[in-house]
Design a protein around this motif. Structure first.
Motif, PDB file in Angstrom:
ATOM      1  N   ASN A  77      -0.198   5.778   2.040  1.00 34.87           N
ATOM      2  CA  ASN A  77      -1.026   6.937   1.730  1.00 34.87           C
ATOM      3  C   ASN A  77      -2.498   6.550   1.874  1.00 34.87           C
ATOM      4  OD1 ASN A  77      -1.669   9.525   0.932  1.00 34.87           O
ATOM      5  ND2 ASN A  77      -0.731   9.398  -1.099  1.00 34.87           N
ATOM      6  N   VAL A  78      -3.375   7.526   1.720  1.00 31.03           N
ATOM      7  CA  VAL A  78      -4.819   7.294   1.852  1.00 31.03           C
ATOM      8  C   VAL A  78      -5.432   6.802   0.555  1.00 31.03           C
ATOM      9  CG1 VAL A  78      -5.104   8.967   3.709  1.00 31.03           C
ATOM     10  CG2 VAL A  78      -5.285   9.737   1.339  1.00 31.03           C
ATOM     11  N   GLY A  79      -4.656   6.633  -0.461  1.00 30.08           N
ATOM     12  CA  GLY A  79      -5.108   6.118  -1.745  1.00 30.08           C
ATOM     13  C   GLY A  79      -3.918   5.956  -2.659  1.00 30.08           C
ATOM     14  N   THR A  80      -4.125   5.282  -3.775  1.00 31.96           N
ATOM     15  CA  THR A  80      -3.016   5.030  -4.694  1.00 31.96           C
ATOM     16  C   THR A  80      -2.936   6.057  -5.806  1.00 31.96           C
ATOM     17  OG1 THR A  80      -4.430   3.538  -5.994  1.00 31.96           O
ATOM     18  CG2 THR A  80      -3.081   2.550  -4.245  1.00 31.96           C
ATOM     19  N   GLU A  81      -3.929   6.924  -5.918  1.00 36.54           N
ATOM     20  CA  GLU A  81      -3.901   7.943  -6.963  1.00 36.54           C
ATOM     21  C   GLU A  81      -2.853   9.009  -6.641  1.00 36.54           C
ATOM     22  OE1 GLU A  81      -8.039   6.230  -6.596  1.00 36.54           O
ATOM     23  OE2 GLU A  81      -6.533   7.048  -5.234  1.00 36.54           O
TER      24      GLU A  81
ATOM     25  N   GLY B 220       5.135   3.081  -5.854  1.00 30.20           N
ATOM     26  CA  GLY B 220       4.060   4.071  -5.825  1.00 30.20           C
ATOM     27  C   GLY B 220       3.427   4.107  -4.446  1.00 30.20           C
ATOM     28  N   PHE B 221       2.235   4.683  -4.367  1.00 24.17           N
ATOM     29  CA  PHE B 221       1.520   4.738  -3.097  1.00 24.17           C
ATOM     30  C   PHE B 221       0.939   3.366  -2.770  1.00 24.17           C
ATOM     31  CE2 PHE B 221       0.501   9.401  -4.215  1.00 24.17           C
ATOM     32  CZ  PHE B 221       1.669   9.825  -3.605  1.00 24.17           C
ATOM     33  N   VAL B 222       0.934   3.039  -1.476  1.00 28.91           N
ATOM     34  CA  VAL B 222       0.260   1.834  -0.994  1.00 28.91           C
ATOM     35  C   VAL B 222      -0.696   2.239   0.125  1.00 28.91           C
ATOM     36  CG1 VAL B 222       2.116   0.241  -1.621  1.00 28.91           C
ATOM     37  CG2 VAL B 222       2.156   1.337   0.626  1.00 28.91           C
ATOM     38  N   GLU B 223      -1.705   1.405   0.348  1.00 33.45           N
ATOM     39  CA  GLU B 223      -2.694   1.672   1.381  1.00 33.45           C
ATOM     40  C   GLU B 223      -2.518   0.703   2.551  1.00 33.45           C
ATOM     41  OE1 GLU B 223      -6.666   3.134  -0.272  1.00 33.45           O
ATOM     42  OE2 GLU B 223      -5.984   1.745  -1.829  1.00 33.45           O
ATOM     43  N   GLY B 224      -3.328   0.894   3.583  1.00 30.44           N
ATOM     44  CA  GLY B 224      -3.180   0.093   4.796  1.00 30.44           C
ATOM     45  C   GLY B 224      -3.280  -1.399   4.570  1.00 30.44           C
ATOM     46  N   ASP B 225      -4.166  -1.834   3.673  1.00 30.00           N
ATOM     47  CA  ASP B 225      -4.311  -3.275   3.464  1.00 30.00           C
ATOM     48  C   ASP B 225      -3.127  -3.883   2.736  1.00 30.00           C
ATOM     49  OD1 ASP B 225      -4.964  -1.967   1.099  1.00 30.00           O
ATOM     50  OD2 ASP B 225      -6.493  -3.427   0.513  1.00 30.00           O
ATOM     51  N   ASP B 226      -2.308  -3.039   2.094  1.00 33.65           N
ATOM     52  CA  ASP B 226      -1.105  -3.553   1.431  1.00 33.65           C
ATOM     53  C   ASP B 226      -0.060  -4.025   2.428  1.00 33.65           C
ATOM     54  OD1 ASP B 226      -1.601  -3.177  -1.448  1.00 33.65           O
ATOM     55  OD2 ASP B 226      -1.741  -1.053  -0.924  1.00 33.65           O
TER      56      ASP B 226
ATOM     57  N   ALA C 147       7.128  11.196  -3.333  1.00 31.30           N
ATOM     58  CA  ALA C 147       6.829  10.337  -4.480  1.00 31.30           C
ATOM     59  C   ALA C 147       7.509  10.855  -5.736  1.00 31.30           C
ATOM     60  CB  ALA C 147       5.320  10.261  -4.687  1.00 31.30           C
ATOM     61  N   ARG C 148       7.528  12.173  -5.929  1.00 30.59           N
ATOM     62  CA  ARG C 148       8.177  12.735  -7.119  1.00 30.59           C
ATOM     63  C   ARG C 148       9.687  12.476  -7.089  1.00 30.59           C
ATOM     64  NH1 ARG C 148       4.328  16.766  -5.865  1.00 30.59           N
ATOM     65  NH2 ARG C 148       5.858  18.087  -4.791  1.00 30.59           N
ATOM     66  N   ILE C 149      10.290  12.619  -5.908  1.00 27.72           N
ATOM     67  CA  ILE C 149      11.732  12.379  -5.791  1.00 27.72           C
ATOM     68  C   ILE C 149      12.063  10.915  -6.042  1.00 27.72           C
ATOM     69  CG2 ILE C 149      13.717  12.481  -4.234  1.00 27.72           C
ATOM     70  CD1 ILE C 149      12.218  14.744  -2.732  1.00 27.72           C
ATOM     71  N   LEU C 150      11.300  10.006  -5.435  1.00 31.26           N
ATOM     72  CA  LEU C 150      11.579   8.575  -5.576  1.00 31.26           C
ATOM     73  C   LEU C 150      11.319   8.095  -7.003  1.00 31.26           C
ATOM     74  CD1 LEU C 150      10.082   7.304  -2.201  1.00 31.26           C
ATOM     75  CD2 LEU C 150      12.503   7.427  -2.814  1.00 31.26           C
ATOM     76  N   THR C 151      10.347   8.690  -7.673  1.00 34.17           N
ATOM     77  CA  THR C 151      10.091   8.335  -9.069  1.00 34.17           C
ATOM     78  C   THR C 151      11.307   8.652  -9.934  1.00 34.17           C
ATOM     79  OG1 THR C 151       7.707   8.708  -8.825  1.00 34.17           O
ATOM     80  CG2 THR C 151       8.601   8.778 -11.058  1.00 34.17           C
ATOM     81  N   GLU C 152      11.919   9.805  -9.676  1.00 33.01           N
ATOM     82  CA  GLU C 152      13.115  10.196 -10.431  1.00 33.01           C
ATOM     83  C   GLU C 152      14.306   9.279 -10.141  1.00 33.01           C
ATOM     84  OE1 GLU C 152      13.732  12.683 -12.644  1.00 33.01           O
ATOM     85  OE2 GLU C 152      11.605  13.195 -12.734  1.00 33.01           O
ATOM     86  N   ALA C 153      14.407   8.802  -8.898  1.00 37.11           N
ATOM     87  CA  ALA C 153      15.576   8.015  -8.486  1.00 37.11           C
ATOM     88  C   ALA C 153      15.383   6.517  -8.663  1.00 37.11           C
ATOM     89  CB  ALA C 153      15.898   8.309  -7.014  1.00 37.11           C
ATOM     90  N   SER C 154      14.183   6.069  -8.951  1.00 38.18           N
ATOM     91  CA  SER C 154      13.873   4.640  -9.032  1.00 38.18           C
ATOM     92  C   SER C 154      14.723   3.937 -10.083  1.00 38.18           C
ATOM     93  CB  SER C 154      12.392   4.464  -9.368  1.00 38.18           C
ATOM     94  OG  SER C 154      12.062   3.089  -9.467  1.00 38.18           O
ATOM     95  N   GLY C 155      15.132   2.711  -9.731  1.00 37.58           N
ATOM     96  CA  GLY C 155      15.841   1.872 -10.686  1.00 37.58           C
ATOM     97  C   GLY C 155      17.302   1.689 -10.413  1.00 37.58           C
TER      98      GLY C 155
END
Length: 353
Positions: A184-188, A215-221, A200-208
């Motif tokens: 994404n363009v930012g982590t917020e 969460g979101f990652v940026e290009g340098d990640d 992101a909302r779907i993956l948050t519910e399914a995580s674990g």
């Protein structure tokens, strides 16, 4: 799957001709003696070439195919002229028929994806396939997808890619619970396009369950290796891949020029030759050559069309590892374990504008 890994190869695909393909196959055989090859292409071209690589002959066969898909053919043209008769189609068909464990081609990417999708069909529960790349980072290798199969994509497709990438990370990288990040363009949470925020909302519910949503990652990640799997749509992913490859070549050129600049530079290079060779290997895009088509009822590896025998050897080595690790079985297991993801996707409503 038998103890021998059977690799089906489109020997006519790519920019540099079948000799590169066979040379790469011989290198792969030296590293993995339990490989057998089926080369698909023009018999009168491949048979004489195979004699130049005597180690290959006992473990190889040729499937004669007169039609060759060019690098300029559009996917629709390739399907019309090459279905059932081209070396590319034949290589994929061998996987469908159970005559090979995996297929490899350096041919036209669009044509290869169209033929693979048409022949192997998407797995149940997957709307579109993705191309996944192995990405070297400061931490370890990670998985990045999609790097070119699907331009754009809705939230559910990004979730599909996450499931596919997590399965590949478990199979290839040995991660029991791989971490997933959405590029994404930012982590917020408020940043980015709605499909990305929806995923992101779907993956948050399914995580674990069998992965952890970071969460979101940026290009340098990408270079840091912040997560095991980075998920994006194909337009952005392909630009990121080509940018990284170009940057690696740029840095390598800068380094070579600097070390040739003076007598002291050359002396320093000689003293540090072992470390520099290691760095050169890490910066060489050929060593991580090969995009994995995921989400189909069979695995296809796309090699760079302009690579040499070293790069094609890397693509075949990746194919070997994918087949040996039973990637298709692990993807199927992953899809069976995530019915909650689809249920969550249907329940989460789009936010009001």
């Amino acid at each position: 799957m038998s103890s021998t890994i059977r690799i089906s190869v489109d020997a006519m695909g790519g920019d540099n001709g079948p000799r590169i393909v066979l040379h790469g196959a011989q290198l792969a055989l030296r590293a993995h003696p339990d490989i057998a090859f089926v080369f698909h292409g023009q018999q009168d071209v491949l048979a004489p070439l195979l004699k130049e690589f005597p180690q290959l002959k006992p473990v190889s066969s040729i499937k004669d195919c007169e039609v060759v898909i060019s690098m300029d053919d559009k996917p629709s043209q390739a399907l019309r002229k090459g279905r059932d008769s081209s070396s590319m189609w034949s290589a994929i068909q061998s996987v469908k028929d159970g005559d090979a464990d995996i297929a490899v081609s350096g041919g036209n990417t669009g044509a290869l994806m169209a033929m693979a999708t048409f022949c192997l069909r998407p797995m149940q529960g997957i709307s579109r396939p993705a191309i996944a790349a192995i990405w070297p980072t400061l931490r370890s290798d990670i998985i990045v997808l999609d790097v070119g199969a699907t331009v754009g994509g809705d939230a559910q497709q990004l979730v599909d890619f996450s499931i596919l990438g997590a399965a590949m990370a478990r199979a290839l990288l040995g991660r029991d619970k791989p971490t997933i990040g959405l590029l994404n363009v930012g982590t917020e949470e408020v940043k980015g396009l709605e499909p990305v925020r929806g995923a992101a909302r779907i993956l948050t519910e399914a995580s674990g369950t069998n992965f952890v949503y970071h969460g979101f990652v940026e290009g340098d990640d990408l270079g840091k290796g912040t997560v095991d799997v980075v998920v994006t749509e194909g337009f952005t992913g392909n630009i990121a891949l080509k940018t990284a490859e170009g940057t690696a070549r740029q840095v390598g050129t800068y380094l070579r020029n600097a070390l040739r600049g003076s007598f002291m530079s050359r002396l320093g290079a000689l003293l540090a030759s072992k470390a520099l060779n290691t760095l050169r290997t890490r910066l060489d895009p050929r060593t991580v050559n090969g995009g994995v088509f995921l989400g189909l009822n069979g695995i296809v590896i796309k090699s760079h069309g302009g690579t040499d025998e070293i790069g094609f050897n890397a693509a075949l080595g990746l194919a070997y590892e994918m087949a040996r690790s039973r990637l298709i079985d692990k993807i199927s297991e992953g899809l069976e374990q995530f019915p909650a993801v689809s249920e969550t996707a249907s329940k989460i409503e789009e936010p009001e504008a």
